[in-house]
Design a protein around this motif. Structure first.
Motif, PDB file in Angstrom:
ATOM      1  N   MET A   1       0.947  -1.136   0.031  1.00  0.00           N
ATOM      2  CA  MET A   1       0.078   0.036  -0.268  1.00  0.00           C
ATOM      3  C   MET A   1       0.947   1.067   0.007  1.00  0.00           C
ATOM      4  SD  MET A   1      -2.557  -1.720   0.229  1.00  0.00           S
ATOM      5  CE  MET A   1      -2.407  -3.387   0.284  1.00  0.00           C
ATOM      6  N   LYS A   2       0.382   2.186  -0.710  1.00  0.00           N
ATOM      7  CA  LYS A   2       1.027   3.592  -0.588  1.00  0.00           C
ATOM      8  C   LYS A   2       0.151   4.754   0.207  1.00  0.00           C
ATOM      9  CE  LYS A   2       3.560   2.265  -4.661  1.00  0.00           C
ATOM     10  NZ  LYS A   2       3.923   2.863  -6.106  1.00  0.00           N
ATOM     11  N   GLY A   3       0.819   5.329   1.083  1.00  0.00           N
ATOM     12  CA  GLY A   3       0.020   6.333   1.981  1.00  0.00           C
ATOM     13  C   GLY A   3       0.082   7.823   1.318  1.00  0.00           C
ATOM     14  N   ILE A   4      -0.885   8.683   1.192  1.00  0.00           N
ATOM     15  CA  ILE A   4      -0.874   9.963   0.689  1.00  0.00           C
ATOM     16  C   ILE A   4      -1.549  10.628   1.780  1.00  0.00           C
ATOM     17  CG2 ILE A   4      -1.713  11.573  -0.970  1.00  0.00           C
ATOM     18  CD1 ILE A   4      -1.988   9.074  -3.076  1.00  0.00           C
ATOM     19  N   VAL A   5      -0.838  11.831   2.453  1.00  0.00           N
ATOM     20  CA  VAL A   5      -1.219  12.379   3.462  1.00  0.00           C
ATOM     21  C   VAL A   5      -1.585  13.969   3.032  1.00  0.00           C
ATOM     22  CG1 VAL A   5      -0.648  13.312   5.907  1.00  0.00           C
ATOM     23  CG2 VAL A   5      -0.066  11.100   4.935  1.00  0.00           C
ATOM     24  N   LEU A   6      -2.697  14.310   3.115  1.00  0.00           N
ATOM     25  CA  LEU A   6      -3.105  15.655   2.655  1.00  0.00           C
ATOM     26  C   LEU A   6      -3.528  16.688   4.098  1.00  0.00           C
ATOM     27  CD1 LEU A   6      -5.670  14.905   0.081  1.00  0.00           C
ATOM     28  CD2 LEU A   6      -3.183  14.963  -0.320  1.00  0.00           C
ATOM     29  N   ILE A   7      -2.840  17.365   4.363  1.00  0.00           N
ATOM     30  CA  ILE A   7      -2.785  18.356   5.371  1.00  0.00           C
ATOM     31  C   ILE A   7      -2.916  19.871   5.099  1.00  0.00           C
ATOM     32  CG2 ILE A   7      -1.816  16.801   6.982  1.00  0.00           C
ATOM     33  CD1 ILE A   7       0.721  18.447   6.915  1.00  0.00           C
ATOM     34  N   GLY A   8      -3.442  20.534   5.897  1.00  0.00           N
ATOM     35  CA  GLY A   8      -3.327  22.078   5.782  1.00  0.00           C
ATOM     36  C   GLY A   8      -4.602  22.862   6.141  1.00  0.00           C
ATOM     37  N   ALA A   9      -4.866  24.086   5.503  1.00  0.00           N
ATOM     38  CA  ALA A   9      -5.974  24.817   6.007  1.00  0.00           C
ATOM     39  C   ALA A   9      -7.287  24.353   5.860  1.00  0.00           C
ATOM     40  CB  ALA A   9      -5.903  26.305   5.228  1.00  0.00           C
TER      41      ALA A   9
ATOM     42  N   PHE B   1      -1.675  21.897   1.821  1.00  0.00           N
ATOM     43  CA  PHE B   1      -2.442  22.922   1.366  1.00  0.00           C
ATOM     44  C   PHE B   1      -2.839  24.304   2.143  1.00  0.00           C
ATOM     45  CE2 PHE B   1      -3.502  18.658  -0.333  1.00  0.00           C
ATOM     46  CZ  PHE B   1      -4.219  19.123  -1.522  1.00  0.00           C
ATOM     47  N   GLY B   2      -2.912  25.280   1.215  1.00  0.00           N
ATOM     48  CA  GLY B   2      -3.352  26.460   1.876  1.00  0.00           C
ATOM     49  C   GLY B   2      -3.672  27.684   0.838  1.00  0.00           C
ATOM     50  N   TYR B   3      -4.029  28.820   1.512  1.00  0.00           N
ATOM     51  CA  TYR B   3      -4.335  29.812   0.470  1.00  0.00           C
ATOM     52  C   TYR B   3      -3.698  31.294   1.241  1.00  0.00           C
ATOM     53  CZ  TYR B   3      -8.185  28.786   3.723  1.00  0.00           C
ATOM     54  OH  TYR B   3      -8.855  28.240   4.662  1.00  0.00           O
ATOM     55  N   PRO B   4      -2.502  31.363   0.915  1.00  0.00           N
ATOM     56  CA  PRO B   4      -1.767  32.343   1.727  1.00  0.00           C
ATOM     57  C   PRO B   4      -1.996  33.751   1.136  1.00  0.00           C
ATOM     58  CG  PRO B   4      -0.161  30.942   0.587  1.00  0.00           C
ATOM     59  CD  PRO B   4      -1.552  30.393   0.416  1.00  0.00           C
ATOM     60  N   ASP B   5      -2.451  33.587  -0.275  1.00  0.00           N
ATOM     61  CA  ASP B   5      -2.532  34.893  -1.058  1.00  0.00           C
ATOM     62  C   ASP B   5      -3.758  35.559  -0.995  1.00  0.00           C
ATOM     63  OD1 ASP B   5       0.338  34.519  -1.595  1.00  0.00           O
ATOM     64  OD2 ASP B   5      -0.309  33.330  -3.356  1.00  0.00           O
ATOM     65  N   LEU B   6      -4.772  35.124  -0.238  1.00  0.00           N
ATOM     66  CA  LEU B   6      -6.183  35.649  -0.186  1.00  0.00           C
ATOM     67  C   LEU B   6      -6.301  36.679   0.792  1.00  0.00           C
ATOM     68  CD1 LEU B   6      -8.127  32.242  -0.484  1.00  0.00           C
ATOM     69  CD2 LEU B   6      -7.841  34.126  -2.501  1.00  0.00           C
ATOM     70  N   THR B   7      -7.043  37.438   0.507  1.00  0.00           N
ATOM     71  CA  THR B   7      -7.624  38.148   1.803  1.00  0.00           C
ATOM     72  C   THR B   7      -9.026  37.693   2.411  1.00  0.00           C
ATOM     73  OG1 THR B   7      -9.722  39.406   0.226  1.00  0.00           O
ATOM     74  CG2 THR B   7      -7.596  40.412   0.098  1.00  0.00           C
ATOM     75  N   LYS B   8      -9.487  38.253   3.181  1.00  0.00           N
ATOM     76  CA  LYS B   8     -10.481  37.661   4.165  1.00  0.00           C
ATOM     77  C   LYS B   8     -11.683  37.505   3.142  1.00  0.00           C
ATOM     78  CE  LYS B   8     -10.717  40.528   7.605  1.00  0.00           C
ATOM     79  NZ  LYS B   8     -11.096  41.394   8.732  1.00  0.00           N
ATOM     80  N   LYS B   9     -11.992  38.206   2.545  1.00  0.00           N
ATOM     81  CA  LYS B   9     -13.256  38.443   1.722  1.00  0.00           C
ATOM     82  C   LYS B   9     -13.046  37.523   0.521  1.00  0.00           C
ATOM     83  CE  LYS B   9     -15.034  42.971   2.895  1.00  0.00           C
ATOM     84  NZ  LYS B   9     -15.591  44.216   2.211  1.00  0.00           N
ATOM     85  N   GLU B  10     -11.859  37.405  -0.247  1.00  0.00           N
ATOM     86  CA  GLU B  10     -11.855  36.502  -1.215  1.00  0.00           C
ATOM     87  C   GLU B  10     -11.801  35.031  -0.445  1.00  0.00           C
ATOM     88  OE1 GLU B  10      -8.707  38.717  -4.221  1.00  0.00           O
ATOM     89  OE2 GLU B  10      -7.848  37.603  -2.186  1.00  0.00           O
TER      90      GLU B  10
END
Length: 186
Positions: free
Chosen positions: A1-9, A104-113
């Motif tokens: 088996m192979k594992g894929i770990v998705l973490i983030g915001a 995963f993340g979205y560091p370039d967004l504003t709060k409204k975006e």
């Protein structure tokens, strides 16, 4: 088996990407950290030993989730096991050595975006569904800051960081190709 770990915001595309992987790779088992956390929390509530806001901080829960993932990778009949969770940070990468780790993340967004993205990609049972825009804007500010830190930490630990701030569908499609290449290497 192979594992894929998705973490983030929160709401950065981890679950969407899990579903894309499942369609592409066919033989997958997805472990939803959100669902495991809810079940774990509900079980603890039966004994009234902890408050809701402390759930993510409980070391035992994280150990349980990690153990469940390891057990699934070792014994699942699926070819790939995908962990989709907000419960780990890039600094936890050593816990998942020999697996593909994607942050995963979205560091370039504003709060409204950020709020707009959450509403755009919102599904029927998402936690954002019944929250006011005002409440979500406060949460968005924290999640953007977390995304910015995750991006820095991902560079520090040489992890794959996926910025879903803009062009999310394109970014996730390109990521799918990257993962397939990585799986062929292992």
């Amino acid at each position: 088996m192979k594992g894929i770990v998705l973490i983030g915001a929160s709401r950065a595309g981890k679950s969407t990407f899990s579903q894309m992987l499942m369609k592409e790779l066919k033989s997958c088992q997805i472990i939803s950290g959100d669902l495991v956390r809810l079940a774990y929390r509900d079980e603890i509530y039966k004994y009234k030993t902890v408050k809701a806001g402390l759930m993510k901080e409980i070391l035992e829960y994280r150990k349980f989730l990690k153990s469940y993932f390891d057990y699934s990778v070792k014994y699942s009949e699926s070819l790939y096991v995908i962990l989709d969770t907000v419960d780990f940070k890039p600094e936890d990468y050593k816990l998942f050595e020999n697996n593909i780790i994607i942050v995963f993340g979205y560091p370039d967004l504003t709060k409204k975006e950020c709020l707009s993205n959450w509403r755009t990609y919102q599904r029927l049972k998402d936690w954002t569904r019944n929250k006011s825009d005002e409440t979500l804007l406060e949460k968005a500010e924290r999640e953007i800051a977390k995304s910015q830190q995750f991006e820095k930490d991902s560079k520090k630990y040489k992890l794959k960081f996926v910025n879903t701030s803009f062009n999310r569908e394109k970014v996730l499609t390109e990521l799918l190709g990257w993962v397939k290449n990585e799986l062929n290497k292992k």
